[in-house]
Design a protein around this motif. Structure first.
Motif, PDB file in Angstrom:
ATOM      1  N   GLY A  77       0.820  -1.211   0.000  1.00 18.17           N
ATOM      2  CA  GLY A  77       0.000   0.000   0.000  1.00 18.17           C
ATOM      3  C   GLY A  77       0.850   1.255   0.000  1.00 18.17           C
ATOM      4  N   ILE A  78       1.911   1.243   0.801  1.00 17.27           N
ATOM      5  CA  ILE A  78       2.797   2.400   0.869  1.00 17.27           C
ATOM      6  C   ILE A  78       3.552   2.578  -0.445  1.00 17.27           C
ATOM      7  N   LEU A  79       4.088   1.481  -0.979  1.00 15.92           N
ATOM      8  CA  LEU A  79       4.945   1.568  -2.158  1.00 15.92           C
ATOM      9  C   LEU A  79       4.181   1.766  -3.468  1.00 15.92           C
ATOM     10  N   PHE A  80       2.988   1.177  -3.587  1.00 16.18           N
ATOM     11  CA  PHE A  80       2.287   1.182  -4.872  1.00 16.18           C
ATOM     12  C   PHE A  80       0.978   1.973  -4.887  1.00 16.18           C
ATOM     13  N   PHE A  81       0.348   2.148  -3.723  1.00 22.78           N
ATOM     14  CA  PHE A  81      -0.977   2.760  -3.702  1.00 22.78           C
ATOM     15  C   PHE A  81      -1.029   4.054  -2.901  1.00 22.78           C
ATOM     16  N   LYS A  82       0.133   4.611  -2.579  1.00 25.16           N
ATOM     17  CA  LYS A  82       0.238   5.911  -1.911  1.00 25.16           C
ATOM     18  C   LYS A  82      -0.485   5.962  -0.564  1.00 25.16           C
ATOM     19  N   ASP A  83      -0.475   4.838   0.173  1.00 20.74           N
ATOM     20  CA  ASP A  83      -1.018   4.849   1.529  1.00 20.74           C
ATOM     21  C   ASP A  83      -0.136   5.726   2.401  1.00 20.74           C
ATOM     22  N   PRO A  84      -0.708   6.314   3.436  1.00 19.03           N
ATOM     23  CA  PRO A  84       0.074   7.228   4.274  1.00 19.03           C
ATOM     24  C   PRO A  84       1.165   6.499   5.072  1.00 19.03           C
ATOM     25  N   VAL A  85       2.258   7.199   5.300  1.00 18.47           N
ATOM     26  CA  VAL A  85       3.358   6.696   6.121  1.00 18.47           C
ATOM     27  C   VAL A  85       3.552   7.687   7.260  1.00 18.47           C
ATOM     28  N   HIS A  86       3.420   7.203   8.482  1.00 23.95           N
ATOM     29  CA  HIS A  86       3.702   8.045   9.628  1.00 23.95           C
ATOM     30  C   HIS A  86       4.225   7.173  10.763  1.00 23.95           C
ATOM     31  N   PHE A  87       4.698   7.830  11.790  1.00 30.03           N
ATOM     32  CA  PHE A  87       5.377   7.139  12.883  1.00 30.03           C
ATOM     33  C   PHE A  87       4.557   5.982  13.440  1.00 30.03           C
ATOM     34  N   TRP A  88       3.294   6.217  13.759  1.00 35.71           N
ATOM     35  CA  TRP A  88       2.503   5.186  14.433  1.00 35.71           C
ATOM     36  C   TRP A  88       2.246   3.983  13.542  1.00 35.71           C
ATOM     37  N   ARG A  89       2.085   4.173  12.268  1.00 31.25           N
ATOM     38  CA  ARG A  89       1.918   3.015  11.353  1.00 31.25           C
ATOM     39  C   ARG A  89       3.169   2.152  11.369  1.00 31.25           C
ATOM     40  N   ILE A  90       4.327   2.785  11.267  1.00 29.66           N
ATOM     41  CA  ILE A  90       5.587   2.048  11.273  1.00 29.66           C
ATOM     42  C   ILE A  90       5.821   1.410  12.644  1.00 29.66           C
ATOM     43  N   PHE A  91       5.516   2.124  13.710  1.00 32.63           N
ATOM     44  CA  PHE A  91       5.685   1.587  15.066  1.00 32.63           C
ATOM     45  C   PHE A  91       4.869   0.304  15.242  1.00 32.63           C
ATOM     46  N   PHE A  92       3.604   0.336  14.881  1.00 37.10           N
ATOM     47  CA  PHE A  92       2.760  -0.841  15.066  1.00 37.10           C
ATOM     48  C   PHE A  92       3.101  -1.952  14.085  1.00 37.10           C
ATOM     49  N   LEU A  93       3.599  -1.608  12.929  1.00 38.08           N
ATOM     50  CA  LEU A  93       4.095  -2.611  11.991  1.00 38.08           C
ATOM     51  C   LEU A  93       5.283  -3.353  12.604  1.00 38.08           C
ATOM     52  N   MET A  94       6.192  -2.623  13.224  1.00 38.53           N
ATOM     53  CA  MET A  94       7.345  -3.246  13.887  1.00 38.53           C
ATOM     54  C   MET A  94       6.896  -4.111  15.071  1.00 38.53           C
ATOM     55  N   THR A  95       5.886  -3.665  15.794  1.00 43.29           N
ATOM     56  CA  THR A  95       5.336  -4.455  16.895  1.00 43.29           C
ATOM     57  C   THR A  95       4.776  -5.777  16.374  1.00 43.29           C
ATOM     58  N   LEU A  96       4.088  -5.718  15.257  1.00 46.38           N
ATOM     59  CA  LEU A  96       3.542  -6.924  14.643  1.00 46.38           C
ATOM     60  C   LEU A  96       4.656  -7.875  14.228  1.00 46.38           C
ATOM     61  N   ILE A  97       5.701  -7.348  13.621  1.00 49.57           N
ATOM     62  CA  ILE A  97       6.837  -8.177  13.211  1.00 49.57           C
ATOM     63  C   ILE A  97       7.465  -8.850  14.434  1.00 49.57           C
ATOM     64  N   GLY A  98       7.660  -8.096  15.498  1.00 49.64           N
ATOM     65  CA  GLY A  98       8.218  -8.668  16.726  1.00 49.64           C
ATOM     66  C   GLY A  98       7.356  -9.776  17.290  1.00 49.64           C
ATOM     67  N   SER A  99       6.049  -9.610  17.233  1.00 54.24           N
ATOM     68  CA  SER A  99       5.134 -10.637  17.730  1.00 54.24           C
ATOM     69  C   SER A  99       5.199 -11.911  16.888  1.00 54.24           C
ATOM     70  N   ILE A 100       5.282 -11.761  15.584  1.00 57.38           N
ATOM     71  CA  ILE A 100       5.358 -12.919  14.707  1.00 57.38           C
ATOM     72  C   ILE A 100       6.659 -13.678  14.938  1.00 57.38           C
ATOM     73  N   VAL A 101       7.755 -12.948  15.033  1.00 55.43           N
ATOM     74  CA  VAL A 101       9.055 -13.590  15.290  1.00 55.43           C
ATOM     75  C   VAL A 101       9.018 -14.303  16.641  1.00 55.43           C
ATOM     76  N   GLY A 102       8.440 -13.672  17.637  1.00 57.33           N
ATOM     77  CA  GLY A 102       8.330 -14.300  18.951  1.00 57.33           C
ATOM     78  C   GLY A 102       7.529 -15.578  18.912  1.00 57.33           C
ATOM     79  N   LEU A 103       6.404 -15.590  18.225  1.00 60.14           N
ATOM     80  CA  LEU A 103       5.610 -16.818  18.100  1.00 60.14           C
ATOM     81  C   LEU A 103       6.390 -17.926  17.391  1.00 60.14           C
TER      82      LEU A 103
END
Length: 108
Positions: A77-103
């Motif tokens: 969405g960010i790269l191809f569909f011009k979805d917004p990029v801001h701190f909180w989106r990236i923060f929660f994306l990183m939180t999701l990645i950490g959770s998946i790696v932990g599982l």
């Protein structure tokens, strides 16, 4: 091997979301081709998920599959569909990645 199958299934989930986005941007025959791509990648994603869950824990496999799809779709969405990029989106994306790696780390 089933972790690789699961990762490919997750990438197919990203692909079917991408196809939906492209179908939304187009019309007529071109949109129909994107919908065909959606159906193909959806079927492939589900088939590979079924295969992976034959030997991986269902809960972990499903979370990893949807996580790859969610993370990948946000990036698409960010790269191809011009979805917004801001701190909180990236923060929660990183939180999701950490959770998946932990599982993945605590699964047997």
């Amino acid at each position: 091997m089933n972790w690789i199958i699961l990762i490919i299934a997750g990438f197919c989930e990203v692909a079917f979301a991408f196809c939906l986005g492209k179908a939304k941007e187009t019309s007529g025959a071109e949109a129909n081709w994107w919908y065909v791509g959606f159906l193909i990648t959806l079927t492939l994603s589900m088939t590979l998920l079924i295969k992976a869950t034959q030997s991986l824990p269902l809960g972990t496999a499903y979370v990893v599959w949807t996580g790859i799809g969610a993370i990948g779709t946000v990036l698409v969405g960010i790269l191809f569909f011009k979805d917004p990029v801001h701190f909180w989106r990236i923060f929660f994306l990183m939180t999701l990645i950490g959770s998946i790696v932990g599982l993945k780390m605590v699964s047997h």
